[in-house]
Design an enzyme around this catalytic site. Structure first.
Site, PDB file in Angstrom:
ATOM      1  N   GLU A  31      50.274   5.686 -23.950  1.00  0.00           N
ATOM      2  CA  GLU A  31      50.158   5.967 -22.518  1.00  0.00           C
ATOM      3  C   GLU A  31      50.124   4.683 -21.670  1.00  0.00           C
ATOM      4  OE1 GLU A  31      47.891  10.252 -22.454  1.00  0.00           O
ATOM      5  OE2 GLU A  31      46.614   8.490 -22.599  1.00  0.00           O
ATOM      6  N   VAL A  32      51.084   3.811 -21.899  1.00  0.00           N
ATOM      7  CA  VAL A  32      51.131   2.538 -21.178  1.00  0.00           C
ATOM      8  C   VAL A  32      52.041   2.686 -19.957  1.00  0.00           C
ATOM      9  CG1 VAL A  32      51.702   0.092 -21.311  1.00  0.00           C
ATOM     10  CG2 VAL A  32      50.717   1.264 -23.306  1.00  0.00           C
TER      11      VAL A  32
END
Length: 567
Positions: A358-359
């Site tokens: 989830e960057v």
């Protein structure tokens, strides 16, 4: 006078007779209701084996053996009588569990005298008086893939002796630990005789796990969990033969762990009272090892790391743009290296989780000095994400760790990951087949079935999830290390974390331990549900606040009165 005399008995007899018939009728009705009620309560299917997880191979009989409350242990190693501290400690722990109803551990002499006085529960001789444990290796090193196999044999008495025999044999102390758990589940308290019995003897059990990695992830960033609560979770994991605690210690919300090299990092904790010292973390690791459980720590980079900047603001790209961590500074990787160096002294397990999920890289694109760095190195933000993950992997590898990363890293740049990378699936099905096809090892945690914070996932969907689904080649199946259920902490703290974990985590535990042909029956409601309900009650009896099995939502309290075994 005569008439009066005759009339009086008739007037007395009539109500007495009526009361007698009324009492008789009520007694029959009540007995019928009790019998009906008992039938509802004791829907014990004798065709099922009430062990959890189910052993690989076993046979049983129809005899009942009594177990001596003064049960002793005889441990034999390679050179004869051996001293295994882990085993000796475990035996004392399990003895307290097995004999909890007999006054073990407090006032045993007083309890015995009381029973002698009232004439119950006094047995002149017991069938099982010694538990023999044979261990073939003196090594107590706990690592991934350690041999956890064991055999457990419980024989009945012969004609010349009332004594039976109970023997656990294993290649390692950790296999013996699993055998002790199975032995403890075979022991049950008989409330009539007030003795511990082993029913359905003789037993012959040959057992080993299906997967080497059988994990539970615990999130202590979204809500702080006190050390004692973490220990309770670890203790309960051992009952289901889980063997890896994935400790998600840190996230964007809080940084509770002490890092001596960078002491201001834990300024990112919620409060100064919600922290873990180095000594406490080390205590958790040792507590887990005594139960045959490895602890895999995680720092999630480069995203999920806003809390780092509370102590070291230079790790943020800017005060208004706080994650991902600043990819443009060598300082960022110096801090990561310092953290991993300190954590390596605490966590001996060969796997370390580096996150990578989830960057959102918008922050890098919108921060002038990071944008300038990207242009200078001819990188896109996607390139920078890859660069950060690979540099963090290099640091972990330099400290003799195999890196574990969430699946986004594999989904984005599979050909660039280090060959030692372990891909951790979570987004959905189908990832492990792709990862093992490229030669990577994989851990299965499909959020649709094995995320415990998803409260609407019923026990049977947890139970029937299959880590090897879609994988046909034997050499690729071997690359699936196993799986883990994930207890994300947004809505779980010390007040409800155990109810959320159990009993659904046990459903996954049997999938990971037991042979697939033993757990793949079409009607799991008949073959697995009664056994899981029984295990949930066993957990309750051992002080674990496991929630009812069949509630629509996980961790919900019972809807009304009823037996533990029917919920």
């Amino acid at each position: 006078m005569i008439t009066m005399f005759q009339s009086k008995p008739r007037t007395l007899f009539s109500p007495i007779l009526s009361l007698f018939f009324l009492f008789f009728f009520l007694l029959i009705t009540f007995a019928s209701k009790i019998k009906h009620h008992d039938n509802n309560l004791h829907n014990h299917d004798e065709s099922l084996t009430y062990l959890w997880p189910l052993p690989s191979q076993f046979t049983s009989g129809n005899h009942s053996l009594s177990v001596d409350p003064s049960l002793t242990v005889s441990v034999i190693g390679n050179g004869g009588v051996a001293d295994f501290p882990t085993l000796n400690f475990a035996f004392d722990r399990y003895k307290e569990i097995i004999f909890k109803h007999t006054g073990y551990g407090f006032g045993k002499g007083l309890v015995r005298k009381l029973r002698e006085r009232i004439g119950v529960g006094v047995v002149s001789s017991y069938n099982i008086v010694i538990l023999n444990i044979i261990v073939h290796s003196n090594i107590e090193e706990l690592k991934l893939g350690v041999d956890e196999s064991y055999t457990l044999k419980i024989s009945t008495a012969n004609e010349s002796s009332v004594a039976g025999d109970a023997t656990i044999e294993a290649n390692t102390v950790f296999g013996a630990l699993r055998g002790l758990e199975t032995f403890s589940q075979l022991c049950s308290f008989d409330y009539t005789t007030k003795t511990v019995k082993i029913n359905n003897a003789p037993w012959s059990i040959q057992d080993k796990p299906r997967f080497a990695y059988r994990g539970l992830m615990l999130d202590t960033s979204r809500h702080y969990l006190p050390i004692n609560v973490i220990k309770q979770v670890i203790e309960s994991m051992s009952y289901a033969k889980l063997n890896v605690l994935h400790w998600h210690i840190i996230d964007e919300q809080s940084f509770p762990l002490e890092i001596p090299t960078y002491p201001n990092l834990w300024k990112g904790s919620y409060t100064k009272w919600e922290r873990y010292t180095v000594e406490e973390a080390y205590e958790i690791v040792n507590f887990a090892k005594l139960r045959g459980i490895n602890v895999m720590a995680e720092i999630d980079v480069p995203g999920h790391a806003e809390s780092w900047g509370a102590g070291y603001p230079d790790l943020w790209p800017s005060p208004s743009c706080r994650e991902p961590l600043d990819v443009s500074k060598n300082y960022t990787f110096d801090v990561i290296s310092g953290i991993l160096s300190d954590m390596r002294k605490i966590f001996p397990f060969e796997l370390f989780h580096l996150g990578g999920d989830e960057v959102n890289t918008d922050c890098w694109r919108n921060t002038p000095h990071v944008k300038e760095w990207l242009q200078k190195h001819n990188m896109t933000t996607k390139d920078a994400y890859e660069y950060f993950v690979l540099k963090a992997q290099e640091i972990a590898l330099s400290k003799n760790w195999s890196p574990v990363n969430w699946e986004e890293t594999f989904n984005t740049f599979p050909s660039k990951l280090h060959p030692e990378t372990i891909v951790h699936n979570w987004l959905g099905p189908g990832v492990c087949p792709k990862a093992v096809a490229k030669g990577f090892r994989c851990i299965f945690s499909n959020q649709g079935v094995w995320y415990l914070d998803h409260l609407d996932v019923p026990w049977d969907e947890v139970y029937t999830a299959e880590p090897l689904e879609g994988i046909e080649k034997d050499e690729e199946k071997k690359l699936v290390l196993g799986g883990e259920v994930c207890m994300w902490g947004e809505t779980a703290d010390a007040s409800d974390v155990q109810q959320t974990i159990w009993p659904r985590a046990a459903a996954a535990a049997e999938r990971l331990w037991s042979p697939i042909d033993s757990t793949s029956a079409q009607n799991v409601t008949l073959t697995a549900l009664p056994r899981l309900q029984h295990f949930r009650c066993l957990l309750n009896g051992r002080g674990v606040p496991a929630a009812p099995v069949t509630n629509y939502y996980g961790r919900r309290a019972p809807d009304g009165p009823g037996s533990c075994y029917d919920q």
